[in-house]
Scaffold this active site. Structure first.
Site, PDB file in Angstrom:
ATOM      1  N   GLY A 284       3.772   6.661   8.712  1.00  0.00           N
ATOM      2  CA  GLY A 284       3.054   6.360   9.945  1.00  0.00           C
ATOM      3  C   GLY A 284       1.566   6.632   9.908  1.00  0.00           C
ATOM      4  O   GLY A 284       0.919   6.658  10.964  1.00  0.00           O
ATOM      5  N   ASP A 306       4.236  10.915   5.609  1.00  0.00           N
ATOM      6  CA  ASP A 306       3.446   9.973   4.814  1.00  0.00           C
ATOM      7  C   ASP A 306       3.000  10.724   3.562  1.00  0.00           C
ATOM      8  O   ASP A 306       3.436  11.858   3.317  1.00  0.00           O
ATOM      9  CB  ASP A 306       2.251   9.453   5.622  1.00  0.00           C
ATOM     10  N   ASP A 338       7.035  10.952  -0.631  1.00  0.00           N
ATOM     11  CA  ASP A 338       6.864   9.791  -1.493  1.00  0.00           C
ATOM     12  C   ASP A 338       8.104   8.939  -1.288  1.00  0.00           C
ATOM     13  O   ASP A 338       9.180   9.241  -1.818  1.00  0.00           O
ATOM     14  CB  ASP A 338       6.725  10.215  -2.954  1.00  0.00           C
ATOM     15  N   HIS A 358       6.640  -4.984   4.973  1.00  0.00           N
ATOM     16  CA  HIS A 358       6.043  -6.267   4.589  1.00  0.00           C
ATOM     17  C   HIS A 358       5.056  -6.142   3.424  1.00  0.00           C
ATOM     18  O   HIS A 358       4.651  -7.144   2.843  1.00  0.00           O
ATOM     19  CB  HIS A 358       5.382  -6.943   5.800  1.00  0.00           C
TER      20      HIS A 358
END
Length: 470
Positions: A284, A306, A338, A358
């Site tokens: 995030g 993150d 990770d 994506h």
């Protein structure tokens, strides 16, 4: 099929009777959508009107996420106006204009890099091109040609001969705005340099059929085996790349605002989650979405995961400044991860993954989602918030199909959702990845041990909800 051309006109043999265009229905859609949007503006108590393009003062609604029905009206308006023009205007004119769009980006880049909007700031009467030229050091006759072309597309305005001023659109060209940073990202390296390599990459018998991260047009353009994110981190002492990466980060804030990324805050039933439910904001960044969710649903608890440098920035800079109450109430925890090697914190109620999948080809996305699946309890849910690409052909309506636009509009809203397809192009050019259809997301989930539950239509973006497969 086309047989030959004479005077630039293709000779066509039709295999079926031509169908006349439904102009009246397109006009009706335009009128209905425009009326709906105008009513929304007029309902604002502070400024109950639609601002003129000449108005440079911000409107209270400019920073708001429109209600879903107004978002749909905007998509109808953009799609129907473009479809009406494409239908009524001679096709060769429309096609030639599309070929010439490359100069739009070139001219926008000139305006951004020369900081024309800053030069014209607080100059409502405008400045003569000679004065602008003196400040930005671009030859005045060439500068006037650039600005006049942009004015003809409603960016800036020519208030008198060779006298130019800001307008409602050009105010978003200020370098201090996130959208200004996004404009620089698109019109400058690495995007434009990589986009030029798209055709050669797709036609390459090896690269064009590869899903490898290192075989994108970006890699071809910059002759590097590393992904774009490695480049943006300024590895190998590349200061210019690091500056472009920082600019991209600012630009993404502008992009997120345009596509109403915060619609997830009101578009999903967070209030139906059990008291004390834990939302894990996976990859995030510094946690903007979690902040917005906390502000609206303070009874929820959050975990932000993150890379170490991102979570450290979030914990030491972003949250203490922008959302200190969540820290004081122990409603936010920061954990590095990770995702390619580790699973997130176990047994969270919601794993929110926004604008992450994506960026990845299918094999990498499956690996990441499989790692998330390992952490889920039987009642956990995964929410992937991204673009769901719709087909330009109408498909049968069913329980899992996103709402299609009303005929005769293209079922995917055409130009009304064109940014989805531009984003897909950016993924192809820069990451060798893609935006995905709903069927693709379902298949991706199945491969990772996730069962599709439903979609949440957020307007321009959507959310795909999964449960653990049994």
């Amino acid at each position: 099929m086309p047989k030959s051309t004479t005077n630039n006109q293709p000779h066509i043999t039709y295999s079926m009777s031509p169908v006349p265009a439904d102009i009246s229905s397109l006009l009706s859609l335009i009128t209905s959508a425009a009326t709906s949007i105008e009513s929304y503006y007029k309902s604002n108590p502070t400024k109950p009107y639609v601002p003129s393009l000449d108005d440079t003062e911000p409107h209270p609604l400019d920073a708001q996420v429109y209600p879903l029905d107004v978002r749909k009206a905007v998509q109808n308006l953009e799609g129907a106006c473009a479809q009406l023009t494409a239908t009524l205007v001679r096709p060769d004119k429309t096609v030639l204009n599309k070929h010439l769009c490359i100069y739009d980006s070139a001219y926008l880049g000139v305006a951004l890099r020369a900081k024309i909007a800053e030069i014209l700031l607080d100059k409502p009467q405008g400045l003569h091109v000679s004065d602008i030229s003196e400040q930005c050091k671009i030859e005045k006759r060439k500068l006037a040609r650039v600005l006049r072309t942009l004015c003809s597309q409603h960016v800036f305005r020519e208030v008198a001969k060779d006298v130019f001023a800001n307008n409602r659109l050009s105010m978003y060209f200020l370098s201090s705005t996130p959208l200004g940073a996004m404009g620089m990202h698109v019109s400058d390296e690495p995007t434009n340099k990589s986009a030029v390599e798209l055709a050669d990459t797709l036609l390459d018998p090896e690269w064009g059929h590869s899903d490898a991260l290192e075989k994108s047009p970006f890699n071809r353009a910059f002759k590097t085996p590393h992904p774009m994110w490695h480049y943006f981190e300024g590895k190998d002492g590349n200061q210019k790349a690091a500056e472009q990466g920082a600019r991209f980060g600012r630009g993404m804030a502008g992009w997120s605002a345009v596509i109403d990324a915060d619609a997830i805050v009101t578009g999903y039933p967070w209030d139906k989650l059990p008291k004390g439910a834990v939302v894990n904001d996976v990859a995030g960044g510094w946690g903007h979405t979690s902040m917005e969710l906390y502000k609206k649903y303070p009874n929820l608890s959050f975990i932000l995961q993150d890379l170490p440098e991102r979570t450290e920035q979030a914990q030491t800079e972003a949250w203490p400044t922008e959302c200190p109450q969540a820290i004081a109430r122990n409603k936010i925890k920061f954990r590095s991860i990770d995702l390619f090697k580790e699973s997130p914190v176990a047994n969270c109620d919601i794993y929110l993954i926004k604008n992450v999948i994506h960026l990845m080809p299918d094999d990498v996305a499956t690996l990441v989602l499989s790692n998330v699946r390992k952490s889920m309890s039987p009642t956990s849910r995964v929410l992937i918030q991204e673009t769901i690409v719709q087909y330009a052909a109408r498909v049968p309506d069913d329980d899992v199909t996103l709402q299609q636009a009303e005929p005769p509009l293209l079922p995917n809203y055409g130009a009304g959702r064109i940014r989805q397809y531009y984003t897909d192009a950016a993924m192809m050019v820069l990451c060798n990845s893609q935006e995905r259809t709903l069927e693709h997301y379902i298949a991706l989930g199945n491969a990772a041990g996730l069962q599709f539950v439903t979609t949440w239509d957020l307007g321009e973006m959507s959310a795909v909800e999964y449960a653990p497969a049994t």
